[in-house]
Design a protein around this motif. Structure first.
Motif, PDB file in Angstrom:
ATOM      1  N   VAL A   1      -1.463   7.543  -1.229  1.00 42.87           N
ATOM      2  CA  VAL A   1      -1.628   6.477  -1.968  1.00 42.87           C
ATOM      3  C   VAL A   1      -0.949   4.873  -1.696  1.00 42.87           C
ATOM      4  O   VAL A   1      -1.732   3.734  -2.359  1.00 42.87           O
ATOM      5  N   LYS A   2       0.569   5.053  -1.561  1.00 37.00           N
ATOM      6  CA  LYS A   2       1.416   4.486  -0.764  1.00 37.00           C
ATOM      7  C   LYS A   2       0.855   3.475   0.046  1.00 37.00           C
ATOM      8  O   LYS A   2       0.391   3.566   1.164  1.00 37.00           O
ATOM      9  N   GLY A   3       0.891   1.488  -0.533  1.00 36.50           N
ATOM     10  CA  GLY A   3       0.834   1.061   0.756  1.00 36.50           C
ATOM     11  C   GLY A   3      -1.551   0.293   0.045  1.00 36.50           C
ATOM     12  O   GLY A   3      -1.659  -0.699   0.888  1.00 36.50           O
ATOM     13  N   ARG A   4      -1.679   1.448  -0.437  1.00 37.71           N
ATOM     14  CA  ARG A   4      -3.036   0.927  -0.600  1.00 37.71           C
ATOM     15  C   ARG A   4      -3.634   1.068  -2.378  1.00 37.71           C
ATOM     16  O   ARG A   4      -4.340   0.053  -2.429  1.00 37.71           O
ATOM     17  N   PHE A   5      -2.927   1.420  -2.640  1.00 39.87           N
ATOM     18  CA  PHE A   5      -2.841   1.219  -4.518  1.00 39.87           C
ATOM     19  C   PHE A   5      -1.879   0.652  -4.987  1.00 39.87           C
ATOM     20  O   PHE A   5       0.057  -0.067  -4.239  1.00 39.87           O
ATOM     21  N   THR A   6      -2.386  -0.173  -6.076  1.00 33.44           N
ATOM     22  CA  THR A   6      -1.285  -0.633  -6.771  1.00 33.44           C
ATOM     23  C   THR A   6      -1.170  -0.540  -8.853  1.00 33.44           C
ATOM     24  O   THR A   6      -2.754  -0.972  -9.075  1.00 33.44           O
ATOM     25  N   ILE A   7      -0.275  -0.427  -9.425  1.00 34.72           N
ATOM     26  CA  ILE A   7      -0.698   0.097 -10.476  1.00 34.72           C
ATOM     27  C   ILE A   7       0.486  -1.479 -10.702  1.00 34.72           C
ATOM     28  O   ILE A   7       0.944  -1.658 -10.780  1.00 34.72           O
ATOM     29  N   SER A   8      -0.798  -1.740 -11.856  1.00 35.38           N
ATOM     30  CA  SER A   8       0.608  -2.796 -12.835  1.00 35.38           C
ATOM     31  C   SER A   8      -0.413  -2.752 -14.516  1.00 35.38           C
ATOM     32  O   SER A   8      -0.532  -2.033 -14.768  1.00 35.38           O
ATOM     33  N   ARG A   9       1.332  -3.408 -15.158  1.00 35.30           N
ATOM     34  CA  ARG A   9       0.257  -3.215 -16.661  1.00 35.30           C
ATOM     35  C   ARG A   9       0.402  -4.820 -17.213  1.00 35.30           C
ATOM     36  O   ARG A   9       1.896  -5.421 -16.994  1.00 35.30           O
TER      37      ARG A   9
END
Length: 125
Positions: A64-72
């Motif tokens: 998923v690297k480069g396609r998904f982004t996790i944030s909080r």
């Protein structure tokens, strides 16, 4: 005690985008690292993205690297997963989970103390 509730799952076409959100309750949430896991049909639960308590350290599985982004957002007690350029192999039930352990690399499901109920993501080709 932390309770987690996922939202935002659904049906999306391949190549499209979808955002998942994990809403937490409990004052201790700011002290917990959070990860997104997914489990496809007849597959093991897989950690795909993780973020530490402050948000300054993240981890992504290669797929998923480069396609998904996790944030909080600790003020809002939410952890989001932005999914772009989704593929059919991203179809799964997605879970958010919280851990009191530090570090984002090398975590396994047993490291996580609290889990949401899961959100289905289906990618159509």
């Amino acid at each position: 005690q932390v309770q987690l509730v996922e939202s935002g799952g659904g049906l999306v076409q391949a190549g499209g985008s979808l955002s998942l959100s994990c809403a937490a309750s409990g004052r201790a949430f700011v002290n917990y690292g959070v990860a997104w896991f997914r489990q496809g049909l007849e597959k093991e639960r897989e950690l795909i993205a993780a973020i530490n308590w402050s948000g300054d350290s993240t981890y992504y599985v290669d797929s998923v690297k480069g396609r998904f982004t996790i944030s909080r957002d600790n003020a809002e007690k939410t952890v989001d997963l932005q999914m772009n350029n989704v593929k059919s192999e991203d179809t799964a039930v997605y879970y958010c989970a919280a851990t009191s352990l530090e570090g984002v690399v090398g975590r396994i499901p047993d490291d996580y103390d609290y889990w949401g109920q899961g959100a289905q993501v289906t990618v159509s080709s």
